[in-house]
Design an enzyme around this catalytic site. Structure first.
Site, PDB file in Angstrom:
ATOM      1  N   GLY A  54       0.792  -1.222   0.000  1.00  0.00           N
ATOM      2  CA  GLY A  54       0.000   0.000   0.000  1.00  0.00           C
ATOM      3  C   GLY A  54       0.818   1.263   0.000  1.00  0.00           C
ATOM      4  O   GLY A  54       0.276   2.362  -0.034  1.00  0.00           O
ATOM      5  N   GLY A  56       2.850   2.221  -2.356  1.00  0.00           N
ATOM      6  CA  GLY A  56       3.027   2.763  -3.689  1.00  0.00           C
ATOM      7  C   GLY A  56       4.287   2.295  -4.389  1.00  0.00           C
ATOM      8  O   GLY A  56       4.710   2.909  -5.380  1.00  0.00           O
ATOM      9  N   ALA A  94      10.931  -0.416   7.395  1.00  0.00           N
ATOM     10  CA  ALA A  94      11.958   0.595   7.658  1.00  0.00           C
ATOM     11  C   ALA A  94      11.957   1.736   6.639  1.00  0.00           C
ATOM     12  O   ALA A  94      12.949   2.437   6.489  1.00  0.00           O
ATOM     13  CB  ALA A  94      13.350  -0.043   7.726  1.00  0.00           C
ATOM     14  N   SER A  95      10.834   1.917   5.952  1.00  0.00           N
ATOM     15  CA  SER A  95      10.698   3.016   4.984  1.00  0.00           C
ATOM     16  C   SER A  95      11.840   3.017   3.969  1.00  0.00           C
ATOM     17  O   SER A  95      12.355   4.076   3.610  1.00  0.00           O
ATOM     18  CB  SER A  95      10.632   4.366   5.715  1.00  0.00           C
ATOM     19  OG  SER A  95       9.614   4.362   6.674  1.00  0.00           O
ATOM     20  N   ARG A  96      12.209   1.836   3.497  1.00  0.00           N
ATOM     21  CA  ARG A  96      13.443   1.681   2.726  1.00  0.00           C
ATOM     22  C   ARG A  96      13.254   1.405   1.238  1.00  0.00           C
ATOM     23  O   ARG A  96      14.227   1.459   0.475  1.00  0.00           O
ATOM     24  CB  ARG A  96      14.274   0.540   3.321  1.00  0.00           C
ATOM     25  CG  ARG A  96      13.541  -0.804   3.335  1.00  0.00           C
ATOM     26  CD  ARG A  96      14.388  -1.932   3.931  1.00  0.00           C
ATOM     27  NE  ARG A  96      15.524  -2.259   3.128  1.00  0.00           N
ATOM     28  CZ  ARG A  96      15.470  -2.978   2.008  1.00  0.00           C
ATOM     29  NH1 ARG A  96      14.305  -3.420   1.556  1.00  0.00           N
ATOM     30  NH2 ARG A  96      16.556  -3.239   1.337  1.00  0.00           N
ATOM     31  N   GLN A  97      12.045   1.083   0.792  1.00  0.00           N
ATOM     32  CA  GLN A  97      11.912   0.615  -0.581  1.00  0.00           C
ATOM     33  C   GLN A  97      12.173   1.720  -1.613  1.00  0.00           C
ATOM     34  O   GLN A  97      12.854   1.481  -2.613  1.00  0.00           O
ATOM     35  CB  GLN A  97      10.537  -0.017  -0.802  1.00  0.00           C
ATOM     36  CG  GLN A  97      10.359  -1.394  -0.185  1.00  0.00           C
ATOM     37  CD  GLN A  97      11.236  -2.454  -0.830  1.00  0.00           C
ATOM     38  OE1 GLN A  97      11.908  -2.221  -1.823  1.00  0.00           O
ATOM     39  NE2 GLN A  97      11.233  -3.638  -0.259  1.00  0.00           N
ATOM     40  N   THR A  98      11.636   2.913  -1.401  1.00  0.00           N
ATOM     41  CA  THR A  98      11.874   3.983  -2.372  1.00  0.00           C
ATOM     42  C   THR A  98      13.355   4.282  -2.486  1.00  0.00           C
ATOM     43  O   THR A  98      13.889   4.400  -3.596  1.00  0.00           O
ATOM     44  CB  THR A  98      11.101   5.257  -1.987  1.00  0.00           C
ATOM     45  OG1 THR A  98       9.703   5.013  -2.113  1.00  0.00           O
ATOM     46  CG2 THR A  98      11.481   6.421  -2.897  1.00  0.00           C
ATOM     47  N   GLU A 290       7.103   5.398   7.393  1.00  0.00           N
ATOM     48  CA  GLU A 290       6.879   5.452   8.835  1.00  0.00           C
ATOM     49  C   GLU A 290       6.956   6.862   9.419  1.00  0.00           C
ATOM     50  O   GLU A 290       6.190   7.192  10.331  1.00  0.00           O
ATOM     51  CB  GLU A 290       7.891   4.539   9.533  1.00  0.00           C
ATOM     52  CG  GLU A 290       7.662   3.078   9.253  1.00  0.00           C
ATOM     53  CD  GLU A 290       8.899   2.234   9.473  1.00  0.00           C
ATOM     54  OE1 GLU A 290       8.763   1.109   9.959  1.00  0.00           O
ATOM     55  OE2 GLU A 290      10.010   2.694   9.154  1.00  0.00           O
TER      56      GLU A 290
END
Length: 331
Positions: A54, A56, A94-98, A290
């Protein structure tokens, strides 16, 4: 401020600010891998083990690949969530994909672009070529090739290139506290106005604003959606979601008594996107998954304090807890 609307309802403002290190951090290996492919139809396939939850990822990673290759995003297909054919890109955490996986996708796409140019040079017998909107063009003549031309010239085989990215992180020294545990960091600030009913203990959120550092907003609409979702989570954390543990047993074990925010509880949020490009990020971007949640609860609690003069240090601030604190203050 304690602005009284009447004897029962008070309004107040609160603010919350954070800085947050994204990625696994503290020296833990944080690696993402990607494969970029030109298929026989002249379309681009990106193989990556990134999970869409979710946030994006499917949209963002496709945009990054299209930008790196200079092709229409419509011809880019993201192939993911299939461990039999996709390389590991780490967890959707961990807000790491972008940042992490976006970098891996960018690297693989750039390597594929180089390979496409090599093939095109042989076909056109030209040295100065570029890809523009999916067409290979000569800088010295009017010669052009399509990506399908390149695919056919490859004998029906696929051109494929790998991309690997590892985040910069070192473990902190337990003796000195020094180190480089996270990279990059993201920053935001929330402002919230609340209305507190001092007879019922109910807190209503009147309005809110969020200023979010994103590095660079690859997709501003998705950034705004993340802010809405993050605030909703922070709102639930602050005043609704009480699992009510009693000797290790969860007493609020269903949604009839474990309350979560609904659309009716959400205020309009003014969203301020701050773009300060991150030099190590894909086209300057970094993750915000996050961070957009973290400052919401502190801002709400600060606003409650501003409204009624009671500092609550335990969440969620349920009506029962707030009324108890108000009565205690009154002696």
């Amino acid at each position: 401020m304690q602005r009284g609307l009447n004897n029962m309802k008070k309004r107040g403002f609160g603010y919350g600010c954070i800085f947050y290190g994204t990625g696994y951090g503290n020296g833990f290996p944080d690696i993402s891998r990607s494969i970029a492919e030109l298929d026989t139809k002249g379309h681009i396939n990106i193989y990556v083990g990134a999970t869409e939850v979710g946030q994006g990822a499917k949209t963002i990673l496709g945009q990054i690949a299209a930008e790196a290759l200079d092709v229409p995003v419509e011809i880019v297909t993201l192939i993911h969530e299939d461990t039999s054919i996709t390389p590991d890109a780490g967890t959707a955490a961990a807000s790491r994909q972008t940042y992490n996986t976006g970098n891996a996708v960018k690297i693989s796409a750039e390597e594929l672009k180089k390979e496409i140019i090599v093939v095109a040079k042989g076909l056109l017998n030209e040295d100065h070529l570029e890809i523009s909107n999916g067409v290979i063009r000569s800088n010295t003549s009017d010669k052009t090739l399509t990506l399908k031309d390149i695919a056919e010239a490859s004998g029906g085989g696929f051109l494929r290139k790998d991309g690997i990215f590892q985040a910069n992180t070192t473990e902190m020294d337990p003796e000195t506290g020094q180190g480089n545990p996270y990279w990059p960091y993201t920053i935001n600030a929330y402002a919230v106005e609340v209305e507190v009913d001092t007879t019922t203990g109910i807190v209503d959120i009147i309005r809110a604003a969020c200023s979010q550092d994103v590095g660079r907003a690859i997709n501003p609409s998705l950034v705004e959606g993340q802010i809405d979702g993050g605030f909703a989570m922070g709102l639930g954390y602050a005043i609704f979601e009480d699992i009510n543990l009693d000797k290790g047993r969860i007493k609020h074990n269903r949604f009839t008594n474990y309350l979560i925010p609904t659309a009716l509880d959400m205020p309009e949020i003014e969203k301020i996107i701050v773009e300060d490009p991150e030099s190590t990020g894909p086209f300057g971007a970094k993750g915000i998954g996050e961070p957009v949640m973290i400052a919401a609860a502190p801002a709400i609690l600060n606003a409650i304090y501003d409204a009624v003069g009671v500092r609550l240090t335990e969440i969620p601030v349920t009506p029962e807890k707030l009324l108890k604190a108000l009565k205690k203050r009154e002696g």
